[in-house]
Scaffold this motif. Sequence first.
Motif, PDB file in Angstrom:
ATOM      1  N   ASN A   5       0.805  -1.222   0.000  1.00  9.35           N
ATOM      2  CA  ASN A   5       0.000   0.000   0.000  1.00  9.35           C
ATOM      3  C   ASN A   5       0.836   1.270   0.000  1.00  9.35           C
ATOM      4  N   ASN A 250     -11.925  -0.025  -6.864  1.00 10.23           N
ATOM      5  CA  ASN A 250     -11.673   0.792  -5.683  1.00 10.23           C
ATOM      6  C   ASN A 250     -12.570   0.358  -4.535  1.00 10.23           C
ATOM      7  N   THR A 254     -10.160  -2.999   2.876  1.00 14.84           N
ATOM      8  CA  THR A 254      -9.417  -4.057   2.202  1.00 14.84           C
ATOM      9  C   THR A 254     -10.273  -5.308   2.091  1.00 14.84           C
ATOM     10  N   SER A 278      -6.638 -11.322  -2.696  1.00 10.11           N
ATOM     11  CA  SER A 278      -6.925  -9.893  -2.769  1.00 10.11           C
ATOM     12  C   SER A 278      -5.707  -9.088  -2.349  1.00 10.11           C
ATOM     13  N   GLN A 280      -4.432  -4.617  -1.816  1.00  9.19           N
ATOM     14  CA  GLN A 280      -4.794  -3.206  -1.842  1.00  9.19           C
ATOM     15  C   GLN A 280      -3.535  -2.359  -1.972  1.00  9.19           C
ATOM     16  N   SER A 284      -7.285   3.798  -2.518  1.00  4.56           N
ATOM     17  CA  SER A 284      -8.377   2.826  -2.462  1.00  4.56           C
ATOM     18  C   SER A 284      -8.304   1.782  -3.572  1.00  4.56           C
ATOM     19  N   HIS A 285      -7.189   1.755  -4.327  1.00  2.00           N
ATOM     20  CA  HIS A 285      -7.075   0.835  -5.455  1.00  2.00           C
ATOM     21  C   HIS A 285      -6.907  -0.600  -4.970  1.00  2.00           C
ATOM     22  N   ILE A 286      -7.744  -1.503  -5.466  1.00  2.00           N
ATOM     23  CA  ILE A 286      -7.678  -2.916  -5.098  1.00  2.00           C
ATOM     24  C   ILE A 286      -7.679  -3.789  -6.340  1.00  2.00           C
ATOM     25  N   SER A 310     -17.556  -0.112  -2.867  1.00  2.00           N
ATOM     26  CA  SER A 310     -16.602  -0.779  -3.758  1.00  2.00           C
ATOM     27  C   SER A 310     -17.184  -0.927  -5.161  1.00  2.00           C
TER      28      SER A 310
END
Length: 323
Positions: A5, A250, A254, A278, A280, A284-286, A310
Amino acid sequence: MLTLNQLNNLSELPDLALCKLDNWDLISVAGEDRVKFLQSQLTCDVTTLKPGQQTLAAQCTPQGKAWSIFRLIVLEDKILLLQPSSVTEVQLPELQKYAVFSKVEIKKETEYQALGLTGIESDQYIEQKFNTTAMAGPASLIEDGIVIKHPYPSLRYLIILKTQQAESFIQNLTDKVKLFDDSLWNALNIEAGITFIEKQTAALFVPQMVNLQALNGISFKKGCYLGQETIARTKSRGINKRALFLLSGNATATPQVGDNIQIQLNGNWKRVGTIVSSCQYAGSHIQVLAVLPKDSHSENIYQIQDINDSRLTILPLPYSLEE
């Protein structure tokens, strides 16, 4: 130690980054029956692999659901299985219980340690350090270990070294490298469309549901193994209706392994899948890997259940799912 992150995306990778894979286990299978035993348990054809070779593979329940997906690595005197630590407590006893009549010893490995090296300078460093210029394939045995090359999505190497040599390797890189935890390695696996089963998703999916056949982790020509009947029938009858998808978007929170994925239909949200990996990035990019219906497509809008803000869309995978 840096974390994922602190990057906005993988284009911000340092020229040389080292990942300590502290949340991964190596499982050791040793003894004169190790090949024969694993051949009867795993989806890959272990008999075709020589020391210095590796493959993805799964260990399944009798019903064909994957207890674990791992990278199988063949050394001269043992076979190693690299997998997330969380799944070991449920997977390892399942593997050990079938070994009582075989001359094998199965345990968590303590002699070796796993590291990840990535960045545009990693290729040059690996060649200089281990003299791997003559690598004929993606893996090469070295003194006290093995080096495995992953060409996508970003150049990276999985390095398995004996513990003392691993500590020396890390020490020698201190002033040359950015040190990350394994959140970066997880993100690289996700970008590559490769998932590994965690405890939360153990024994939930037939291997084809997580694209293992597209990653050469299933042999459909070998003899019987645990779960083989279901896996073979899934292929021959074309009855698998689910696959692994890469999604990006986004979210303020998480996402977690095991979270539900929903699709927007007629103004409402309907559950359609499950997150299996998953990560992150900064902000907020996931990105996630999720098991969804095979007819899912990039025009759909997805959401993680219980994370109402999301929004996710499907990205192309770096490999084909065509049979």
